[in-house]
Every structure is written in structure tokens, then in C-alpha cells.
Scaffold this active site. Structure first.
Site, PDB file in Angstrom:
ATOM      1  N   TYR A 167       0.860  -1.177   0.000  1.00 17.63           N
ATOM      2  CA  TYR A 167       0.000   0.000   0.000  1.00 17.63           C
ATOM      3  C   TYR A 167       0.893   1.221   0.000  1.00 17.63           C
ATOM      4  O   TYR A 167       1.818   1.323   0.812  1.00 17.63           O
ATOM      5  CB  TYR A 167      -0.888  -0.013   1.244  1.00 17.63           C
ATOM      6  CG  TYR A 167      -1.812   1.178   1.400  1.00 17.63           C
ATOM      7  CD1 TYR A 167      -1.581   2.122   2.402  1.00 17.63           C
ATOM      8  CD2 TYR A 167      -2.916   1.359   0.580  1.00 17.63           C
ATOM      9  CE1 TYR A 167      -2.418   3.216   2.568  1.00 17.63           C
ATOM     10  CE2 TYR A 167      -3.765   2.450   0.747  1.00 17.63           C
ATOM     11  CZ  TYR A 167      -3.511   3.376   1.744  1.00 17.63           C
ATOM     12  OH  TYR A 167      -4.352   4.457   1.908  1.00 17.63           O
ATOM     13  N   ASP A 214       9.466   2.773  -0.652  1.00 16.83           N
ATOM     14  CA  ASP A 214       8.438   3.434   0.157  1.00 16.83           C
ATOM     15  C   ASP A 214       8.728   3.101   1.621  1.00 16.83           C
ATOM     16  O   ASP A 214       8.370   2.032   2.099  1.00 16.83           O
ATOM     17  CB  ASP A 214       7.048   2.941  -0.259  1.00 16.83           C
ATOM     18  CG  ASP A 214       5.967   3.567   0.620  1.00 16.83           C
ATOM     19  OD1 ASP A 214       4.776   3.343   0.349  1.00 16.83           O
ATOM     20  OD2 ASP A 214       6.314   4.262   1.599  1.00 16.83           O
ATOM     21  N   LYS A 253       4.732   9.225   8.601  1.00 12.77           N
ATOM     22  CA  LYS A 253       4.601   8.695   9.948  1.00 12.77           C
ATOM     23  C   LYS A 253       5.645   9.284  10.913  1.00 12.77           C
ATOM     24  O   LYS A 253       5.531  10.426  11.336  1.00 12.77           O
ATOM     25  CB  LYS A 253       4.621   7.165   9.887  1.00 12.77           C
ATOM     26  CG  LYS A 253       3.425   6.583   9.086  1.00 12.77           C
ATOM     27  CD  LYS A 253       3.433   5.083   9.063  1.00 12.77           C
ATOM     28  CE  LYS A 253       2.449   4.543   8.046  1.00 12.77           C
ATOM     29  NZ  LYS A 253       1.058   4.513   8.479  1.00 12.77           N
TER      30      LYS A 253
HETATM   31  P1  KE4 Z   1      -0.773   8.124   4.639  1.00 12.21           P
HETATM   32  O1  KE4 Z   1      -1.337   8.846   3.456  1.00 12.21           O
HETATM   33  O2  KE4 Z   1      -1.826   7.227   5.311  1.00 12.21           O
HETATM   34  O3  KE4 Z   1      -0.056   9.056   5.619  1.00 12.21           O
HETATM   35  O4  KE4 Z   1       0.389   7.143   4.128  1.00 12.21           O
HETATM   36  C1  KE4 Z   1       0.110   6.199   3.119  1.00 12.21           C
HETATM   37  C2  KE4 Z   1       1.105   5.054   3.226  1.00 12.21           C
HETATM   38  C3  KE4 Z   1       2.110   4.974   2.289  1.00 12.21           C
HETATM   39  N1  KE4 Z   1       3.035   3.981   2.345  1.00 12.21           N
HETATM   40  C4  KE4 Z   1       3.006   3.055   3.333  1.00 12.21           C
HETATM   41  C5  KE4 Z   1       4.047   1.978   3.357  1.00 12.21           C
HETATM   42  C6  KE4 Z   1       1.991   3.099   4.327  1.00 12.21           C
HETATM   43  O5  KE4 Z   1       1.961   2.146   5.301  1.00 12.21           O
HETATM   44  C7  KE4 Z   1       1.022   4.116   4.280  1.00 12.21           C
HETATM   45  C8  KE4 Z   1      -0.119   4.206   5.280  1.00 12.21           C
HETATM   46  N2  KE4 Z   1      -0.266   3.105   6.176  1.00 12.21           N
HETATM   47  C9  KE4 Z   1      -1.607   2.845   6.647  1.00 12.21           C
HETATM   48  C10 KE4 Z   1      -1.545   1.700   7.653  1.00 12.21           C
HETATM   49  N3  KE4 Z   1      -1.020   0.527   7.117  1.00 12.21           N
HETATM   50  C11 KE4 Z   1      -2.242   4.040   7.250  1.00 12.21           C
HETATM   51  C12 KE4 Z   1      -3.408   3.753   8.172  1.00 12.21           C
HETATM   52  C13 KE4 Z   1      -4.703   4.203   7.563  1.00 12.21           C
HETATM   53  O6  KE4 Z   1      -4.862   4.065   6.325  1.00 12.21           O
HETATM   54  O7  KE4 Z   1      -5.560   4.649   8.342  1.00 12.21           O
END
Ligand code: KE4
Length: 430
Positions: free
Chosen positions: A146, A241, A269
Site C-alpha cells: 500500500y 516506500d 509517519k
Molecule cells: P498516509 O497517506 O496514510 O499518511 O500514508 C500512506 C502510506 C504509504 N506507504 C506506506 C508503506 C503506508 O503504510 C502508508 C499508510 N499506512 C496505513 C496503515 N497501514 C495508514 C493507516 C490508515 O490508512 O488509516
């Protein structure tokens, strides 16, 4: 069920009238584990506190940012001091350079970078930049990974997309999705075949170097090196990523832990210390293609926000100052938790596969090894749901999905390890 969630339930009823599913992010809705999500009122160290006065040991840490635990005093103070000077200016500040220097210290491959407000923005921008730099259209990603919710990335994605079992997303035209090639993780032959089929057409390969969004899946030996070689050979860019792995699996992320140098890195994060912040960066010759220097446009009202910069600076300064102590403590504590519960499961005759890298880990309810999304998907998600609920009842809040990573902070100590094992003994008997 022993847990009293009356006030949370009231708030959930109101929230569902205002927010789709009552949430601002789907995975928070507990859809795949069942039951009502508690509403958090405050957090401190390794603990969350809900509106009904319940306390929970926290194993998702805001999905990664809270590596120093919640309300870490120096970070709180830095945010308070920054807030007193004004929340946002939309103009350059010294703090952006201060945080950028700290990021570069941890990630030597990042010669230049740009701050944004989320991991999604970081990944979306990095992909546009790779396409602009190479003049190529196709992007390779991996099933179960993701990279945020930009259109091109919602193809066989992980995290909430996998949790909810939706194939990708409505609203993404096939004309967009057709340029995203989703391949199995940990399979270099598939990548080699993709490059053979489309020589000179693939702009980039974007990968979670340690997958967290299918649950935790480490790279196979030499896998990341293989991606590096294949991309370099074809002239495609390698984007790591590290939104989740950055400052998590090592101070310098997975690229430090596995010794691979990407062309671009995305961060999120931890880099913002829990405030809205992401970043993308890497080779200066690539980054200089960005406006205002080059033809690739990217922008953001709150990019480099002073409060997020302050929280990030305070967080990274702590991690840098105490690197050796912090990362060895995180390894030890996380191993004690992950392996301790695995031992309890064995005693209870419950099949469990445990994957861990540093202070991120996942217990998969399967007896098979989990090396890619297909094998992760064989897990018994209903069993995971029952386990999640039982652990919540016992005051331990795991990420509410089999396809997510759990996280440990420096605030998790021996007492937290013991409490987790006690809770697991009860949960795995039921
Ligand atoms: P955000 O847009 O959610 O800040 O980041 C996206 C993203 C990009 N790359 C990786 C490897 C990530 O894990 C994420 C976001 N992670 C999820 C949880 N696995 C965010 C939690 C959510 O969607 O509420």
C-alpha cells in the site's frame, strides 16, 4: 463481553451520521474484526485511554508514528512552543531545513527532498516525478503493498483495501489502472518478465522494502538487491516506500538495514512525530525536475508546516542521539512480545506464523510461511478477529486487521511484555 463502551457507542452512533462508517480512515472502523471501536480520549507512553475510562496497551501506535510512545515530553513541548509562534505561514522557515538536514543524516541516499502532508502525497509525488524524469508511463507495484490512496496505487493494494477485500477502488478509471503493473512480492522472475515485456517503458518500481500492509513480510534474501539491479539495467527508478519502515526498522530505514540504495525514498509517519507530514527525496538530478526548477509540478498549502517540522525535529533528534540504545531495546522488546505470544499459541495448539522486522511484526493465523500477499491471504481472518476482540477485552489493542503490522515503542517495557503474554494466554484459550 466485559468491556464497557457506552460512551464510545454513543459517539459511534453520532459519528456514523456525520462520517461514512463513522471514521476518517476505513481501517479504524473495526469492520474486519467486529465490535465497536473504542473512542480514544488521550494517550500516554504505551497506553491509550478511551471515553469510558478503559486503558489499553497500544500495538498500532497511530499506525507507526509513535515510536517514542504517546505524548513524549520533548515532542509535546516542541509542538507547544511552535504553536505559540503561529500554526502556519505558507512561507519558508528555518525549521524545514533543520528537519531536512536530520533526514539526510539518517538517509544518505536522500540528496534533496520535499516535505508534504501525508505518505500518500509523498508516494503520489514520487511516482509523478519518476514519470516526468524518465518520460515513461508504466509503474510496477506489488500485490498487498500500500502506497497511499492515489489512483495509480489503488491496484491490488494492501492495508484497508486488502482488509475490506475490495479489488482496488471504484472511481479509478481503467485508463489509469492500466499503467500500474501489480506483481507478486518476493518474486524477481515476475519483475524480470515485466521489464522484458515492456523494455524502456517502466518509469519506476515502487516497493515497501519490508511489507507492512499485508501484515509484516520481510524481503527474501537478495530480493531488494535484485530489484535494484533490474531497475538500473532498464533505466527505471527504484522507489523505496519507507513511510512505515523509515526510522522504524533502523534509523536509516530498510535501506540501511538491507544495504540497498534507491533512486527515491518516500517517508511519512515517524518523520512528522505524529503530526501530518510526509516527504519524498533522493537523487538531486531527479529532484531538480520538480517545480519551480523543472517541469514536474507538485505543491501543498501545509507542506513543511511549522508544527509538523517541530515534532519531526524533536523526534529525530531523540532517535539520533540514542540510536544504539533505542534500536537494540526495540529489537529485544519486540522479539519478547512476538515470540512470547507465538509460544503461547503453540502451547494452545493454535497455528500462528510470526513475521517480524525490528519493532514491526504480525501474527498470521496460518501454519504456512507468509512470504507474499497470496500466502498472507490464506490466514484465518475470522480467527484473527476473535483474537483481536479477546485481546481488546483484556486491555491490549492490536491493529484491527490481519493485514496490518503491529508496532512497539520505546515506552513498551518488561511490564508491557508480561501483560501482553497474560492477555494472550486468555485470548488463545477462548
Ligand atoms: P498516509 O497517506 O496514510 O499518511 O500514508 C500512506 C502510506 C504509504 N506507504 C506506506 C508503506 C503506508 O503504510 C502508508 C499508510 N499506512 C496505513 C496503515 N497501514 C495508514 C493507516 C490508515 O490508512 O488509516
Amino acid at each position: 463481553m466485559g468491556l464497557r463502551l457506552d460512551r464510545s457507542r454513543e459517539l459511534q452512533v453520532r459519528a456514523e451520521k456525520l462520517l461514512p462508517g463513522g471514521v476518517d480512515s476505513p481501517v479504524r472502523a473495526f469492520r474486519s474484526v467486529g465490535g465497536d471501536p473504542p473512542f480514544v480520549i488521550r494517550a500516554e507512553g504505551a497506553y491509550l485511554f478511551d471515553e469510558d475510562g478503559n486503558r489499553y496497551l497500544d500495538y498500532f501506535g497511530s499506525w507507526g508514528p509513535m515510536v517514542l510512545g504517546h505524548a513524549f515530553a520533548p515532542v509535546v513541548e516542541a509542538i507547544q512552543q511552535a504553536a505559540a509562534r503561529g500554526a502556519s505561514f505558507g512561507a519558508s522557515t528555518a525549521a524545514e531545513g533543520d528537519l531536512a538536514e536530520l533526514v539526510r543524516r539518517c538517509f544518505p541516499s536522500v540528496e534533496k527532498l520535499r516535505f508534504v502532508s501525508s505518505g500518500t502525497e509523498a508516494c503520489m509525488s514520487a511516482i509523478r516525478l519518476a514519470r516526468g524524469f524518465t518520460g515513461r508511463k508504466f509503474v510496477v507495484k506489488f500485490e498487498g503493498c500500500y502506497h497511499g490512496h492515489s489512483d495509480a496505487m489503488l491496484v491490488k493494494a494492501g492495508s484497508g483495501v486488502a482488509t475490506l477485500g475490495i479489488p482496488g477502488s471504484a472511481g479509478v478509471p481503467e485508463e489509469t489502472a492500466m499503467h500500474t503493473l501489480a506483481l507478486p512480492f518476493n518474486n524477481l522472475d515476475a519483475v524480470e518478465a515485466a521489464f522484458a515485456a515492456r523494455p524502456g517503458e517502466i518509469a519506476c518500481v515502487i516497493v515497501e522494502p519490508v511489507v507492512g500492509n499485508a501484515g509484516t513480510i520481510p524481503p527474501a534474501p537478495d530480493y531488494l538487491e535484485g530489484l535494484r539491479a533490474l531497475t538500473r539495467k532498464d533505466g527505471a527508478l527504484l522507489i523505496l516506500d519507507e513511510v512505515m519502515t523509515g526510522f522504524r526498522v533502523a534509523l536509516g530505514g530498510a535501506q540501511q538495514r538491507y544495504g540497498v540504495t534507491p533512486d527515491l525514498t518516500t517517508l511519512g509517519k515517524i518523520v512528522g512525530g505524529g503530526l501530518p507530514c510526509g516527504a519524498f527525496g533522493g537523487r538531486a538530478d531527479v529532484m531538480d525536475k520538480l517545480a519551480p526548477l523543472g517541469p514536474v509540478y507538485q505543491a501543498g498549502t501545509l507542506s513543511g508546516n511549522p508544527l509538523a517540522m517541530a515534532a519531526g525535529i524533536s523526534t529525530l533528534k531523540e532517535l539520533i542521539a540514542r540510536e544504539g540504545e533505542i534500536y537494540s531495546q526495540l529489537e529485544k522488546t519486540t522479539a519478547a512480545i512476538a515470540d512470547g505470544v507465538a509460544a503461547v499459541a503453540r502451547e494452545a495448539g493454535v497455528p500462528l506464523t510470526t513475521n517480524r522486522v525490528g519493532s514491526m511484526f504480525t501474527w498470521f493465523f496460518t501454519s504456512e510461511p507468509v512470504t507474499d500477499f497470496a500466502s498472507a491471504a490464506k490466514s484465518d481472518t475470522a480467527a484473527f478477529g476473535r483474537f483481536h476482540r479477546a485481546m481488546l477485552e483484556a486491555g491490549v489493542w492490536l491493529p484491527p486487521s490481519q493485514f496490518e503490522a503491529a508496532f512497539v515503542s520505546t515506552a513498551h517495557r518488561t511490564a508491557e511484555v508480561e501483560a501482553t503474554l497474560v492477555a494472550a494466554r486468555t485470548a488463545l484459550q477462548s
